[in-house]
Design a protein around this motif. Sequence first.
Motif, mmCIF file in Angstrom:
data_model
loop_
_atom_site.group_PDB
_atom_site.id
_atom_site.type_symbol
_atom_site.label_atom_id
_atom_site.label_comp_id
_atom_site.label_asym_id
_atom_site.label_seq_id
_atom_site.Cartn_x
_atom_site.Cartn_y
_atom_site.Cartn_z
ATOM 1 N N ASP A 58 0.817 -1.225 0.019
ATOM 2 C CA ASP A 58 -0.008 0.001 -0.017
ATOM 3 C C ASP A 58 0.807 1.372 -0.008
ATOM 4 N N PRO A 59 1.479 1.498 -1.253
ATOM 5 C CA PRO A 59 2.484 2.686 -1.045
ATOM 6 C C PRO A 59 1.929 4.021 -0.961
ATOM 7 N N SER A 60 0.683 4.173 -1.068
ATOM 8 C CA SER A 60 0.013 5.328 -0.972
ATOM 9 C C SER A 60 -0.510 5.896 0.490
ATOM 10 N N TYR A 61 -0.218 4.737 1.505
ATOM 11 C CA TYR A 61 -0.739 4.990 2.946
ATOM 12 C C TYR A 61 0.173 6.201 3.380
ATOM 13 N N PRO A 62 -0.701 7.176 3.922
ATOM 14 C CA PRO A 62 -0.048 8.461 4.344
ATOM 15 C C PRO A 62 0.722 8.317 5.666
ATOM 16 N N ILE A 63 1.691 9.409 6.113
ATOM 17 C CA ILE A 63 2.230 9.448 7.413
ATOM 18 C C ILE A 63 1.520 10.599 7.981
ATOM 19 N N SER A 64 0.974 10.169 8.985
ATOM 20 C CA SER A 64 0.148 11.127 9.946
ATOM 21 C C SER A 64 0.316 10.904 11.131
ATOM 22 N N LEU A 65 1.017 11.934 11.898
ATOM 23 C CA LEU A 65 1.136 11.939 13.434
ATOM 24 C C LEU A 65 -0.050 12.096 14.064
ATOM 25 N N LEU A 66 -1.152 12.575 13.574
ATOM 26 C CA LEU A 66 -2.272 12.549 14.312
ATOM 27 C C LEU A 66 -3.446 11.926 14.221
ATOM 28 N N ASP A 67 -2.791 10.740 13.306
ATOM 29 C CA ASP A 67 -3.711 9.462 13.216
ATOM 30 C C ASP A 67 -2.988 8.201 13.736
ATOM 31 N N PRO A 68 -2.785 7.868 14.789
ATOM 32 C CA PRO A 68 -1.894 6.859 15.041
ATOM 33 C C PRO A 68 -2.536 5.368 14.494
ATOM 34 N N TRP A 69 -1.518 4.604 14.238
ATOM 35 C CA TRP A 69 -1.646 3.526 13.739
ATOM 36 C C TRP A 69 -1.403 2.336 14.319
ATOM 37 N N TYR A 70 -2.419 1.552 14.953
ATOM 38 C CA TYR A 70 -2.056 0.246 15.604
ATOM 39 C C TYR A 70 -1.785 0.494 16.921
ATOM 40 N N LEU A 71 -0.805 0.367 17.213
ATOM 41 C CA LEU A 71 -0.197 0.305 18.723
ATOM 42 C C LEU A 71 0.025 1.444 19.317
ATOM 43 N N THR A 72 0.539 2.463 18.386
ATOM 44 C CA THR A 72 1.080 3.905 18.814
ATOM 45 C C THR A 72 0.115 4.724 19.601
ATOM 46 N N TRP A 73 -1.119 4.481 19.531
ATOM 47 C CA TRP A 73 -2.282 5.163 20.111
ATOM 48 C C TRP A 73 -1.950 5.361 21.784
ATOM 49 N N PHE A 74 -1.460 4.241 22.219
ATOM 50 C CA PHE A 74 -1.141 4.393 23.704
ATOM 51 C C PHE A 74 -0.265 5.380 23.990
ATOM 52 N N LEU A 75 1.022 5.283 23.333
ATOM 53 C CA LEU A 75 1.863 6.401 23.522
ATOM 54 C C LEU A 75 1.200 7.819 23.502
ATOM 55 N N GLY A 76 0.479 8.153 22.444
ATOM 56 C CA GLY A 76 -0.187 9.481 22.523
ATOM 57 C C GLY A 76 -1.062 9.577 23.605
ATOM 58 N N ALA A 77 -1.640 8.645 23.962
ATOM 59 C CA ALA A 77 -2.737 8.704 25.228
ATOM 60 C C ALA A 77 -1.889 8.968 26.381
ATOM 61 N N LEU A 78 -0.691 8.308 26.728
ATOM 62 C CA LEU A 78 0.114 8.513 27.869
ATOM 63 C C LEU A 78 0.623 9.741 28.012
ATOM 64 N N PHE A 79 1.094 10.504 26.782
ATOM 65 C CA PHE A 79 1.471 11.893 26.731
ATOM 66 C C PHE A 79 0.539 12.705 27.351
ATOM 67 N N ILE A 80 -0.559 12.495 26.711
ATOM 68 C CA ILE A 80 -1.834 13.394 27.100
ATOM 69 C C ILE A 80 -2.172 13.406 28.535
ATOM 70 N N TRP A 81 -2.420 12.105 28.709
ATOM 71 C CA TRP A 81 -2.567 11.942 30.227
ATOM 72 C C TRP A 81 -1.783 12.381 31.325
ATOM 73 N N ARG A 82 -0.297 12.332 31.010
ATOM 74 C CA ARG A 82 0.713 12.674 31.998
ATOM 75 C C ARG A 82 0.810 14.125 31.956
ATOM 76 N N LEU A 83 0.356 14.795 30.920
ATOM 77 C CA LEU A 83 0.460 16.565 30.986
ATOM 78 C C LEU A 83 -0.656 16.780 31.862
ATOM 79 N N THR A 84 -1.723 16.194 31.844
ATOM 80 C CA THR A 84 -3.029 16.528 32.627
ATOM 81 C C THR A 84 -2.962 16.321 34.074
ATOM 82 N N THR A 85 -1.859 15.411 34.355
ATOM 83 C CA THR A 85 -1.765 15.175 36.034
ATOM 84 C C THR A 85 -1.940 16.425 36.982
ATOM 85 N N PRO A 86 -1.309 17.283 36.636
ATOM 86 C CA PRO A 86 -1.466 18.425 37.577
ATOM 87 C C PRO A 86 -3.005 18.940 37.859
#
Length: 395
Positions: free
Chosen positions: A148-176
């Motif tokens: 699938d050579p046309s599949y785009p690179i998008s840092l705003l649309d996590p693919w497969y497992l990377t969603w958890f890292l994005g979620a952890l980043f947001i959650w930890r920033l909101t800890t205070p």
Amino acid sequence: MRQELHPGTAARTPLPPAEGAATSRPEDAGKLHGPEGGRPPRPAAAQQPKQKQKQRDPYFDNAKYLAIVLVALGHSWEPLRDGSRAAGALYIFVYTFHMPAFMVISGYFSRSFQGKPHQLKRLLTGVAVPYVLFEVAYTFFKRWADDDPSYPISLLDPWYLTWFLGALFIWRLTTPLWKTVRWPVALALAVAVLASVSPDIGDDMDLQRVLQFLPFFVIGLFLKPEHFDLVRSRRARLLSLPVLAVALVVAYWAVERMNSAWFYHYNSAQEMGAPWWIGVIMTFALFGCSMVLTACFLAWVPRRNLWFTALGAGTLYGYLLHGFVAKGSRFWDWYEVDWVHTPLGAIGVTCIAAALITALCTPPVQRVFRFAMEPKMKWAFKEDAAAAARTRAKT
């Protein structure tokens, strides 16, 4: 407790004792002044607790390793569900609590996050950078493996497992924020409920998952060691056995009657063809089930050092790296082989998945991929003046 926390007490600060005055208790002698009139050095006995706090607790490393094994098993069972009701039941049983357990532990170890410079650096190098690198790597892998050579690179649309890292980043920033509000868990549940009935949230950063899984992270922020002591008691282990048995029976009953997408938390109720009020009920029901099964899981985590304890420090490596094999098995039709769909084949797939994730958490793999998972990146940050001053003072 400080006096300002008690309005009814006097706020007057007591005067310091006169110079040379004797202390009121013999055991207090020497606390304020050393032999030279300065601050006495801390006794070695007083320093020992601080040193012990820096040691890794084998219980949590064991929990992380066992949870990541369940993640890999869940991914290996997914293609087997169509031909096996037992595989489908095990799949939704594990999906009820394996990621919530990770989130609770992640929240527990984020309790001290205050947005200090060294904490932000660690958040960027340990979460944000791996997210970017693996999102790009997964995209190129999909282009090649899935033709699938046309599949785009998008840092705003996590693919497969990377969603958890994005979620952890947001959650930890909101800890205070969660440390500030009066009813944090109730507020987080309200956010999750609103997300489950809001189809217009969109797919950016998998925000549905970020918001619907939020309560598990927030609960972890407010857990204390004594809470884990409760679930590790012998009584808790015994009580967990009938609970786990009932959960397996319910999973076997529900596998042909329930949409497993509810356990992913990546869609609203309306997007799954259900009325909005079902989203409210399912959010609370799944939250309760997930927390109960998470407690049952934690009750059986060993407390001592075992052969796999050291692998708990490498769960992020296993999590991100096994995704290439899990997705590759689909792209290359490994599950099209007939023997895989036999009972012995399912057992074999389970053993292979457990062995693979174990190997990917080992220290040699960590050393090879540390540049991507835990980069130093000293060149990217300003020097912390306070830390530098403390270092000079020590030397």
